[in-house]
Design a protein around this motif. Structure first.
Motif, PDB file in Angstrom:
ATOM      1  N   CYS A   1       0.816  -1.093  -0.049  1.00 46.59           N
ATOM      2  CA  CYS A   1      -0.124  -0.051  -0.023  1.00 46.59           C
ATOM      3  C   CYS A   1       0.864   1.261   0.007  1.00 46.59           C
ATOM      4  CB  CYS A   1      -0.871   0.100   1.131  1.00 46.59           C
ATOM      5  SG  CYS A   1      -1.912  -1.314   1.287  1.00 46.59           S
ATOM      6  N   GLY A   2       2.026   1.057   0.371  1.00 49.27           N
ATOM      7  CA  GLY A   2       2.938   2.396   0.506  1.00 49.27           C
ATOM      8  C   GLY A   2       3.414   2.720  -0.726  1.00 49.27           C
ATOM      9  N   ILE A   3       3.358   1.802  -1.974  1.00 50.58           N
ATOM     10  CA  ILE A   3       4.260   1.926  -3.065  1.00 50.58           C
ATOM     11  C   ILE A   3       3.933   3.218  -4.016  1.00 50.58           C
ATOM     12  CG2 ILE A   3       4.215   1.211  -5.294  1.00 50.58           C
ATOM     13  CD1 ILE A   3       4.093  -1.726  -4.309  1.00 50.58           C
ATOM     14  N   PRO A   4       2.692   3.749  -3.812  1.00 46.24           N
ATOM     15  CA  PRO A   4       2.373   4.773  -4.538  1.00 46.24           C
ATOM     16  C   PRO A   4       3.036   6.163  -3.713  1.00 46.24           C
ATOM     17  CG  PRO A   4       0.557   3.676  -4.334  1.00 46.24           C
ATOM     18  CD  PRO A   4       1.331   3.080  -3.563  1.00 46.24           C
ATOM     19  N   TYR A   5       3.297   6.013  -2.389  1.00 46.69           N
ATOM     20  CA  TYR A   5       3.787   7.179  -1.737  1.00 46.69           C
ATOM     21  C   TYR A   5       5.134   7.057  -1.883  1.00 46.69           C
ATOM     22  CZ  TYR A   5      -0.815   6.906  -0.369  1.00 46.69           C
ATOM     23  OH  TYR A   5      -2.574   6.659  -0.361  1.00 46.69           O
ATOM     24  N   TYR A   6       5.769   6.128  -2.273  1.00 49.95           N
ATOM     25  CA  TYR A   6       7.285   6.013  -2.574  1.00 49.95           C
ATOM     26  C   TYR A   6       7.442   6.481  -3.798  1.00 49.95           C
ATOM     27  CZ  TYR A   6      11.681   4.030  -4.442  1.00 49.95           C
ATOM     28  OH  TYR A   6      12.799   3.814  -5.143  1.00 49.95           O
TER      29      TYR A   6
ATOM     30  N   GLY B   1       5.623   8.775  -5.669  1.00 44.37           N
ATOM     31  CA  GLY B   1       5.318  10.276  -5.428  1.00 44.37           C
ATOM     32  C   GLY B   1       6.201  11.097  -4.434  1.00 44.37           C
ATOM     33  N   GLY B   2       7.197  10.360  -3.748  1.00 47.12           N
ATOM     34  CA  GLY B   2       8.101  11.178  -2.966  1.00 47.12           C
ATOM     35  C   GLY B   2       8.019  11.258  -1.574  1.00 47.12           C
ATOM     36  N   ASP B   3       6.714  10.979  -1.063  1.00 52.15           N
ATOM     37  CA  ASP B   3       6.394  10.925   0.313  1.00 52.15           C
ATOM     38  C   ASP B   3       7.298  10.135   1.278  1.00 52.15           C
ATOM     39  OD1 ASP B   3       4.072  12.789   0.190  1.00 52.15           O
ATOM     40  OD2 ASP B   3       3.349  11.168  -0.961  1.00 52.15           O
ATOM     41  N   VAL B   4       7.598   8.860   0.626  1.00 52.95           N
ATOM     42  CA  VAL B   4       8.495   7.978   1.154  1.00 52.95           C
ATOM     43  C   VAL B   4       9.910   7.973   0.451  1.00 52.95           C
ATOM     44  CG1 VAL B   4       8.883   5.671   1.935  1.00 52.95           C
ATOM     45  CG2 VAL B   4       6.582   6.600   2.064  1.00 52.95           C
ATOM     46  N   GLY B   5      10.965   8.462   1.202  1.00 48.82           N
ATOM     47  CA  GLY B   5      12.011   8.547   0.314  1.00 48.82           C
ATOM     48  C   GLY B   5      12.831   7.370   0.123  1.00 48.82           C
ATOM     49  N   ASP B   6      12.673   6.360   1.080  1.00 51.32           N
ATOM     50  CA  ASP B   6      13.676   4.867   0.946  1.00 51.32           C
ATOM     51  C   ASP B   6      12.793   3.860   1.051  1.00 51.32           C
ATOM     52  OD1 ASP B   6      15.419   3.018   1.394  1.00 51.32           O
ATOM     53  OD2 ASP B   6      16.287   3.679   3.062  1.00 51.32           O
TER      54      ASP B   6
ATOM     55  N   ALA C   1       0.511  10.288  -7.398  1.00 56.33           N
ATOM     56  CA  ALA C   1       2.040  10.102  -6.821  1.00 56.33           C
ATOM     57  C   ALA C   1       2.397  10.555  -8.379  1.00 56.33           C
ATOM     58  CB  ALA C   1       2.407   8.688  -6.778  1.00 56.33           C
ATOM     59  N   LEU C   2       2.128  10.576  -9.507  1.00 56.74           N
ATOM     60  CA  LEU C   2       2.734  11.079 -10.662  1.00 56.74           C
ATOM     61  C   LEU C   2       2.443  12.660 -10.827  1.00 56.74           C
ATOM     62  CD1 LEU C   2       1.737   8.298 -13.044  1.00 56.74           C
ATOM     63  CD2 LEU C   2       3.899   8.404 -12.171  1.00 56.74           C
ATOM     64  N   VAL C   3       1.361  12.989 -10.437  1.00 54.31           N
ATOM     65  CA  VAL C   3       1.371  14.571 -10.225  1.00 54.31           C
ATOM     66  C   VAL C   3       2.454  15.053  -9.358  1.00 54.31           C
ATOM     67  CG1 VAL C   3      -0.013  16.468  -9.106  1.00 54.31           C
ATOM     68  CG2 VAL C   3      -1.174  14.520 -10.728  1.00 54.31           C
ATOM     69  N   LYS C   4       2.663  14.291  -8.271  1.00 53.78           N
ATOM     70  CA  LYS C   4       3.703  14.879  -7.208  1.00 53.78           C
ATOM     71  C   LYS C   4       4.990  14.728  -7.911  1.00 53.78           C
ATOM     72  CE  LYS C   4       1.330  14.308  -2.466  1.00 53.78           C
ATOM     73  NZ  LYS C   4       1.693  13.733  -1.386  1.00 53.78           N
ATOM     74  N   ALA C   5       5.401  13.914  -8.781  1.00 59.46           N
ATOM     75  CA  ALA C   5       6.530  13.709  -9.354  1.00 59.46           C
ATOM     76  C   ALA C   5       6.785  14.451 -10.378  1.00 59.46           C
ATOM     77  CB  ALA C   5       6.636  12.050  -9.673  1.00 59.46           C
ATOM     78  N   GLY C   6       5.722  15.430 -10.907  1.00 59.59           N
ATOM     79  CA  GLY C   6       5.870  16.382 -11.773  1.00 59.59           C
ATOM     80  C   GLY C   6       5.463  16.070 -13.190  1.00 59.59           C
ATOM     81  N   LEU C   7       4.618  14.860 -13.469  1.00 57.29           N
ATOM     82  CA  LEU C   7       4.192  14.729 -14.619  1.00 57.29           C
ATOM     83  C   LEU C   7       2.851  15.110 -14.980  1.00 57.29           C
ATOM     84  CD1 LEU C   7       6.446  12.179 -13.709  1.00 57.29           C
ATOM     85  CD2 LEU C   7       5.236  11.117 -15.578  1.00 57.29           C
ATOM     86  N   GLU C   8       2.541  15.301 -16.244  1.00 56.88           N
ATOM     87  CA  GLU C   8       1.282  15.641 -16.786  1.00 56.88           C
ATOM     88  C   GLU C   8       0.470  14.592 -16.850  1.00 56.88           C
ATOM     89  OE1 GLU C   8      -0.714  17.218 -20.993  1.00 56.88           O
ATOM     90  OE2 GLU C   8       1.163  17.947 -20.167  1.00 56.88           O
TER      91      GLU C   8
END
Length: 443
Positions: free
Chosen positions: A32-37, A39-44, A158-165
């Motif tokens: 369940c944490g994969i999208p947050y990794y 998207g950058g919420d989880v760095g490691d 997650a992809l929006v947070k990563a800067g993608l359209e």
């Protein structure tokens, strides 16, 4: 691994040898944490791993062998065929008791170009690592998410947070089909609000490629540029291995077990997303892929495998998610499901605030209750709102679990202070409105 750990707590290594095979590289991690990794919420990514194979071997005397895939179960022989994926070697391993926890597999459409590079499913931690590597290496600018379920929405965020359209394609007229259309429309508005372009009521029909990599998604209406594609079309129980061995499979495609998580095959147990269970409101068999259910079922199976006694009664299907600031939650049956289960139901929707109206930071939220018309029994609930909205679904899930009526719910003794709730909590306001509706129907 939940089952293995519980069994080990009851029987030490001298009394029970535990051998676990895992096709991937990690054990006991939060899918369940994969999208947050991503998207950058989880760095490691290591933060998502609860226990490594080394910890299981060293501290729990559980022999975990990663990159080993079980390809066949022989019930008569009491053995499994195992393929070592690193050495490309196979062997048979015998067992006294077998625990099947093969999870679920993502739906992957059989469409032209679907095997192209840059098209990803999201199931296991290795998938998340592959997506992150692809984003870092290919530097994509555009992404298309195919499917508007929980994973699809969380990956869009997650992809929006990563800067993608980001564009999202779904054949349904609304995202998150487990909600009713009126609540789903609120989710659609939240997605548009963070910049996700929605193409609803459109089926993906193929993927255009160049040099073996995806460059666009072709729908029934248009062609959408895509440097990367995420498949969020839902999952199905990964029960093929069990079915091939002769283990009974239910109407949902999941493995049939009893309340102790035993299959009808001698000495074989199963738990998690690969099994079907009972919905406590409709009474029907369901396959709902959620980590909460999987961990509880694994615990029950492990207690029983270790000589104890435990049961898993069923589920009400409680789930929460979020799209940036907007939180979404549901439990029980929606209107369509209630009708399919034979209930004569009604629903009410109320708009309230997450805190006292005068308290700084308060936001609005909508709560929907679905109840049986004559009895007033709660059948389901949905919530869409901002901070502090979604977890209120837990109180509704408890009421649902205990078969409460909406009238009984009006007297619930819920906590109140201005930073947390208005004096009439949104749950109580919704229950009161539903009670009034039930009284009008009865009169």
């Amino acid at each position: 691994m939940s089952a293995a750990s519980q069994a080990r707590r009851r029987l030490d290594g001298d009394r029970l040898e535990i051998l676990a095979f895992e096709r991937g590289t990690a054990t006991s991690y939060s899918a369940c944490g994969i999208p947050y990794y991503i998207g950058g919420d989880v760095g490691d990514p290591d933060a998502l791993i609860t226990r490594t194979p080394e910890v299981f071997r060293r501290d729990h005397d559980i022999d975990v062998r990663t990159r080993h895939e079980v390809t066949e179960i022989d019930l008569d022989r009491g053995a499994v065929r195992v393929r070592d994926l690193e050495r490309a070697a196979e062997r048979w391993e015998s067992y006294d008791r077998l625990m099947i926890a093969t999870g679920a597999v993502p739906t992957r459409p059989d469409l032209p170009g679907s095997d192209a590079e840059g098209i990803h499913g999201v199931q296991v931690l290795d998938d998340g690592l592959a997506i992150r590597r692809d984003l870092d290496r290919a530097k994509p600018r555009t992404a298309v998410v195919v499917g508007g379920g929980y994973i699809g929405l969380e990956m869009a965020e997650a992809l929006v947070k990563a800067g993608l359209e980001v564009s999202l394609v779904d054949g349904a007229p609304q995202p998150m089909r487990t909600l009713d259309p009126d609540m789903g429309e609120l989710v659609a508005g939240a997605l548009r609000g963070v910049g996700v372009a929605l193409y609803l009521g459109e089926q993906a029909e193929g993927f255009e490629t160049s040099g073996g990599r995806v460059i666009a998604v072709r729908t029934s209406e248009r062609v959408l540029p895509a440097d990367v594609v995420i498949l969020g079309l839902g999952v199905r129980p990964n029960s093929g291995l069990a079915e091939a061995a002769g283990v009974e499979i239910g109407s949902t495609g999941g493995i049939v077990t009893d309340r102790r998580m035993r299959t009808r095959a001698e000495g074989v147990w199963a738990a998690g997303d690969c099994v079907q269970t009972r919905h406590l409101v409709s009474g029907e068999p369901v396959a709902i892929a959620l980590g909460t259910h999987a961990n509880k079922q694994g615990r029950v199976a492990g207690i029983n495998l270790g000589g104890g006694y435990a049961t898993f009664p069923g589920v009400v299907g409680t789930a929460v998610s979020k799209i940036c600031k907007v939180e979404v939650a549901r439990t029980g049956l929606n209107e369509r499901e209630a009708a399919a289960a034979g209930f004569d139901s009604f629903s009410v929707v109320v708009e309230s605030t997450t805190r006292a109206g005068y308290y700084p930071g308060t936001t609005s939220m909508k709560t929907k209750l679905i109840a049986e018309r004559r009895s007033g029994r709660l059948l389901g609930a949905q919530i869409v709102g901002e901070e502090n909205a979604a977890k209120r679904i837990d109180g509704l899930a408890i009421a649902l679990w205990n078969g409460m009526t909406v009238e009984q719910m009006t007297a619930l003794d819920l906590g109140y202070a201005p930073p947390f709730s208005p004096v009439w909590d949104p749950i109580l306001i919704a229950a009161r409105k539903a009670t009034e509706q039930a009284e009008r129907d009865a009169g």
